[in-house]
Design a protein around this motif. Structure first.
Motif, PDB file in Angstrom:
ATOM      1  N   PRO A 170       7.435 -15.553   6.333  1.00 25.47           N
ATOM      2  CA  PRO A 170       8.731 -14.909   6.574  1.00 25.47           C
ATOM      3  C   PRO A 170       8.894 -13.585   5.815  1.00 25.47           C
ATOM      4  O   PRO A 170       9.531 -12.659   6.323  1.00 25.47           O
ATOM      5  N   VAL A 171       8.325 -13.484   4.615  1.00 26.76           N
ATOM      6  CA  VAL A 171       8.438 -12.243   3.844  1.00 26.76           C
ATOM      7  C   VAL A 171       7.677 -11.130   4.564  1.00 26.76           C
ATOM      8  O   VAL A 171       8.168 -10.011   4.714  1.00 26.76           O
ATOM      9  N   LEU A 172       6.496 -11.464   5.052  1.00 25.01           N
ATOM     10  CA  LEU A 172       5.690 -10.486   5.771  1.00 25.01           C
ATOM     11  C   LEU A 172       6.401 -10.040   7.048  1.00 25.01           C
ATOM     12  O   LEU A 172       6.382  -8.861   7.411  1.00 25.01           O
ATOM     13  N   ALA A 173       7.072 -10.994   7.715  1.00 27.32           N
ATOM     14  CA  ALA A 173       7.745 -10.673   8.967  1.00 27.32           C
ATOM     15  C   ALA A 173       8.918  -9.719   8.747  1.00 27.32           C
ATOM     16  O   ALA A 173       9.232  -8.905   9.608  1.00 27.32           O
ATOM     17  N   GLU A 174       9.563  -9.818   7.563  1.00 26.31           N
ATOM     18  CA  GLU A 174      10.733  -8.974   7.307  1.00 26.31           C
ATOM     19  C   GLU A 174      10.370  -7.641   6.668  1.00 26.31           C
ATOM     20  O   GLU A 174      11.238  -6.796   6.456  1.00 26.31           O
ATOM     21  N   LEU A 175       9.080  -7.485   6.364  1.00 24.80           N
ATOM     22  CA  LEU A 175       8.642  -6.290   5.653  1.00 24.80           C
ATOM     23  C   LEU A 175       8.886  -5.033   6.488  1.00 24.80           C
ATOM     24  O   LEU A 175       8.626  -5.000   7.679  1.00 24.80           O
ATOM     25  N   ASP A 176       9.379  -4.007   5.814  1.00 27.25           N
ATOM     26  CA  ASP A 176       9.659  -2.750   6.490  1.00 27.25           C
ATOM     27  C   ASP A 176       8.357  -1.994   6.747  1.00 27.25           C
ATOM     28  O   ASP A 176       7.576  -1.785   5.825  1.00 27.25           O
ATOM     29  N   LYS A 177       8.144  -1.603   8.005  1.00 31.12           N
ATOM     30  CA  LYS A 177       6.869  -0.941   8.304  1.00 31.12           C
ATOM     31  C   LYS A 177       6.894   0.545   7.963  1.00 31.12           C
ATOM     32  O   LYS A 177       5.857   1.202   7.984  1.00 31.12           O
ATOM     33  N   GLU A 178       8.074   1.082   7.666  1.00 29.91           N
ATOM     34  CA  GLU A 178       8.180   2.530   7.453  1.00 29.91           C
ATOM     35  C   GLU A 178       7.337   3.005   6.275  1.00 29.91           C
ATOM     36  O   GLU A 178       6.660   4.021   6.367  1.00 29.91           O
ATOM     37  N   ALA A 179       7.375   2.245   5.183  1.00 32.33           N
ATOM     38  CA  ALA A 179       6.607   2.635   4.000  1.00 32.33           C
ATOM     39  C   ALA A 179       5.114   2.678   4.327  1.00 32.33           C
ATOM     40  O   ALA A 179       4.400   3.599   3.927  1.00 32.33           O
ATOM     41  N   GLU A 180       4.667   1.684   5.118  1.00 30.74           N
ATOM     42  CA  GLU A 180       3.258   1.666   5.508  1.00 30.74           C
ATOM     43  C   GLU A 180       2.911   2.896   6.330  1.00 30.74           C
ATOM     44  O   GLU A 180       1.891   3.552   6.112  1.00 30.74           O
ATOM     45  N   MET A 184       0.281   5.832   5.503  1.00 26.43           N
ATOM     46  CA  MET A 184      -0.809   6.164   6.448  1.00 26.43           C
ATOM     47  C   MET A 184      -0.804   7.648   6.786  1.00 26.43           C
ATOM     48  O   MET A 184      -1.839   8.304   6.791  1.00 26.43           O
ATOM     49  N   SER A 185       0.406   8.164   7.090  1.00 21.88           N
ATOM     50  CA  SER A 185       0.497   9.564   7.514  1.00 21.88           C
ATOM     51  C   SER A 185       0.125  10.510   6.376  1.00 21.88           C
ATOM     52  O   SER A 185      -0.252  11.645   6.586  1.00 21.88           O
ATOM     53  N   LEU A 186       0.252  10.010   5.130  1.00 22.43           N
ATOM     54  CA  LEU A 186      -0.154  10.830   3.989  1.00 22.43           C
ATOM     55  C   LEU A 186      -1.637  10.653   3.684  1.00 22.43           C
ATOM     56  O   LEU A 186      -2.136  11.123   2.669  1.00 22.43           O
ATOM     57  N   GLY A 187      -2.333   9.898   4.544  1.00 22.58           N
ATOM     58  CA  GLY A 187      -3.791   9.835   4.435  1.00 22.58           C
ATOM     59  C   GLY A 187      -4.320   8.636   3.683  1.00 22.58           C
ATOM     60  O   GLY A 187      -5.505   8.575   3.371  1.00 22.58           O
ATOM     61  N   THR A 192      -5.953   0.788   1.121  1.00 22.45           N
ATOM     62  CA  THR A 192      -5.021   1.294   0.108  1.00 22.45           C
ATOM     63  C   THR A 192      -3.594   0.887   0.456  1.00 22.45           C
ATOM     64  O   THR A 192      -2.824   0.474  -0.414  1.00 22.45           O
ATOM     65  N   VAL A 193      -3.249   1.005   1.740  1.00 24.43           N
ATOM     66  CA  VAL A 193      -1.900   0.627   2.163  1.00 24.43           C
ATOM     67  C   VAL A 193      -1.653  -0.831   1.840  1.00 24.43           C
ATOM     68  O   VAL A 193      -0.617  -1.199   1.290  1.00 24.43           O
ATOM     69  N   PHE A 194      -2.642  -1.670   2.161  1.00 19.63           N
ATOM     70  CA  PHE A 194      -2.476  -3.104   1.897  1.00 19.63           C
ATOM     71  C   PHE A 194      -2.311  -3.352   0.401  1.00 19.63           C
ATOM     72  O   PHE A 194      -1.417  -4.071  -0.023  1.00 19.63           O
ATOM     73  N   ARG A 195      -3.165  -2.700  -0.404  1.00 19.45           N
ATOM     74  CA  ARG A 195      -3.172  -2.973  -1.832  1.00 19.45           C
ATOM     75  C   ARG A 195      -1.933  -2.393  -2.522  1.00 19.45           C
ATOM     76  O   ARG A 195      -1.330  -3.029  -3.370  1.00 19.45           O
ATOM     77  N   ARG A 196      -1.539  -1.186  -2.120  1.00 15.47           N
ATOM     78  CA  ARG A 196      -0.475  -0.502  -2.855  1.00 15.47           C
ATOM     79  C   ARG A 196       0.915  -0.764  -2.282  1.00 15.47           C
ATOM     80  O   ARG A 196       1.898  -0.706  -2.996  1.00 15.47           O
ATOM     81  N   ILE A 197       1.020  -0.988  -0.973  1.00 19.94           N
ATOM     82  CA  ILE A 197       2.343  -1.122  -0.344  1.00 19.94           C
ATOM     83  C   ILE A 197       2.650  -2.579  -0.004  1.00 19.94           C
ATOM     84  O   ILE A 197       3.716  -3.095  -0.371  1.00 19.94           O
ATOM     85  N   ILE A 198       1.730  -3.242   0.708  1.00 23.88           N
ATOM     86  CA  ILE A 198       2.059  -4.564   1.234  1.00 23.88           C
ATOM     87  C   ILE A 198       1.939  -5.637   0.156  1.00 23.88           C
ATOM     88  O   ILE A 198       2.853  -6.432  -0.051  1.00 23.88           O
TER      89      ILE A 198
END
Lengths: 283, 263
Positions: A170-180, A184-187, A192-198
């Motif tokens: 449920p936590v993963l389902a509610e996670l905001d995708k915008e930060a990811e 990503m758009s910053l390269g 890295t996205v998984f480790r630092r954001i998710i």
């Protein structure tokens, strides 16, 4: 679909409750609370207190002797060690399964959801029999781990399967995708996205699932009865050890070992309570 | 590519850990056609064990539903000292070993040396090695399930409607029956189904408190163990199959009934 039975209070709802606050007790609800507390005490609190009182009735030395008895200590080491290993596997596989269930779409996913809940609902003795039919003497795979240590690992793995999955999902389902997407758009790479954001957002949920899974593993009994052979010093777990003490009318030593298990359960409950509060604050 | 690797890993893991073993139990139960199933259904002792299991589970579910809904209402709608502690303690049964549950009940309600047991026995009420003990053990292990389903629903619906009903002159019973109960209906139903599955399948705690007397206090899960250890594998697989069937049916029921709230 989520299984609320394993999932802590939903953050949004808890916030609302905190903001609103509950009513004071009325006479009727006070009476209700009294009856409920009496029932809960008679059923749970007094019996558990009886375990601790009986377990420590021989003083510290009696308790220590019972717990450090060679065979008992071996059982506790095996149980705690295996439960720890299983929890590590669950942290990785449980997070992975939750990830696939939330972020992936494929036919038959609903069936996987049902499979994950089955170990929770299946009677433990049946769970043992189930595992025995694939990993026992008549294994179609030719793998026979019955009466050996891997059997304990396998049984724990089976019964603890739902915990990490159901707390992370449920936590993963509610996670905001915008930060990811921003990362990503910053390269940033996918890893890295998984480790630092998710991962940081999932950590409290993973920890809560891990605590539940560890507690369940340590207290497991039913699935091992047919599978592990309960060989002293080799495949005997703590619960089995307690039962054999009960059957030999050695209730004091049974209660002493049971006290150790209770301490572990309470520690887990406290950790969970703290984690849930942390999740609510973050939510 | 990574997506398919993950998907495949998860499917393989669940296949080898749950699906295939579960399928084999079904296959073994029907290895001799219907003989295994009819065999256990013709044995009066096993029929007694199955009946006892269902009776105990129904009683336990009723007790846990009444207690669970009541305590959930108190926890969500009222403020009282010790609420946080109580809420945490209610989860204890989930993480206590079934053997410890059994031991705890024997220490208090045991007929010979229990704290309350001898007094109850003198009053003509035997708990341990008898049906009440089996019921207590079953209620203990399934205690948090209804609460854990109902509390989030109660929090979600809020109490505006209840307040409105009360301000329009409804009494407590009317408010509960007409407003609260319909809105938590599904939470209660999930809780009941899960409690039922858990209650039918309890093994360790029941083993300690029941005395496991054939034809009297032996429950279905104890039959599975007994049959298997006495080399009647057909009977063990058949009984296990019946239990597994009910458990899987409960899980599928919940999964179909539950709205896809998280999607």
């Amino acid at each position: 679909m989520s299984s609320a039975l394993l999932v802590p209070d939903r953050p949004a709802a808890s916030r609302r409750r905190a903001a609103r606050g509950g009513r004071r007790l009325t006479r009727v609800s006070g009476l209700g609370l009294g009856i409920a507390m009496m029932w809960f005490s008679l059923l749970v609190l007094i019996p558990l207190a009886a375990v601790v009182v009986t377990g420590t009735s021989g003083g510290w030395s009696g308790f220590w002797d019972a717990v450090t008895n060679e065979q008992t200590a071996a059982a506790i080491r095996l149980t705690v060690g295996t439960a720890f290993l299983v929890t590590v596997v669950n942290v990785i596989m449980g997070t992975l399964i939750a990830w696939v269930l939330v972020r992936d779409r494929f036919p038959g996913q609903r069936a996987l959801e049902v499979l994950i809940d089955i170990p929770f609902a299946l009677p433990t003795i049946v769970a043992g029999l189930v595992l025995l039919s694939l990993y026992g003497p008549n294994s179609p795979l030719g793998i026979n781990i019955a009466n050996a240590r891997p059997a304990v690992f396998l049984a724990f793995l089976f019964v603890t399967l739902p915990f990490v999955v159901r707390t992370v999902q449920p936590v993963l389902a509610e996670l905001d995708k915008e930060a990811e997407e921003a990362a990503m758009s910053l390269g940033a790479s996918k890893f890295t996205v998984f480790r630092r954001i998710i991962l940081p957002s999932l950590t409290p949920a993973i920890a809560a699932g891990a605590a539940l899974s560890f507690a369940r593993g340590v207290s497991e009994y039913g699935s091992l009865v047919l599978l592990s052979g309960n060989l002293p010093m080799r495949t005997e777990v703590t619960s089995v050890r307690i039962l054999s003490s009960i059957e030999n009318d050695n209730v004091d030593s049974a209660a002493a070992v049971a006290t150790v298990l209770l301490v572990i359960s309470f520690a887990v409950i406290v950790i969970l309570d703290l984690l849930q509060r942390r999740m609510v604050r973050r939510g | 590519m990574a997506k398919y690797a993950l998907r495949l890993t998860v499917i393989a893991y669940l296949f080898f850990l749950v699906a295939w073993p579960l399928y084999l139990v079904g296959k073994n139960a029907f290895a001799n056609g219907l003989d295994n199933i009819t065999g256990i259904l013709e044995d009066p002792d096993i029929v007694h064990a199955l009946t006892l299991t269902v009776q105990v589970a129904v009683i336990a579910v009723i007790i846990n539903t009444v207690f669970g809904v009541g305590i959930s209402l108190l926890l969500v709608r009222y403020e009282f000292p010790g609420k946080r502690l109580l809420s945490a303690m209610l989860d204890v049964p989930l993480s206590v070993s079934p053997i410890v549950v059994g031991l705890a009940l024997v220490l208090v309600y045991g007929g010979r040396n229990g704290w309350f047991g001898p007094a109850l026995e003198n009053a003509g009420f035997q708990v341990i090695f008898s049906t009440p003990g089996i019921v207590l053990a079953t209620v203990f292990v399934a205690l948090p399930l209804v609460i854990r389903e109902v509390v989030p629903v109660l929090e979600e619906v809020g109490d505006e409607q209840e307040q409105a009903a009360r301000s329009l002159g409804a009494n407590a019973v009317q408010t509960f029956r007409r407003i609260t109960l319909p809105s938590i209906k599904w939470g209660v139903i999930y809780g009941v189904v899960l409690s039922l599955a858990r209650s039918l399948g309890e093994f360790g705690a029941v083993k300690v408190v029941s005395g496991n007397v054939l034809g009297q206090t032996r429950t279905a899960t104890l039959v599975v163990e007994e049959k298997y250890l006495n080399f009647d594998k057909g009977g063990a697989y058949a009984t296990a199959f019946l239990l597994a069937l009910v458990a899987v049916a409960c899980i599928i029921t919940v999964s179909i009934l539950r709205p896809k709230e998280d999607r």
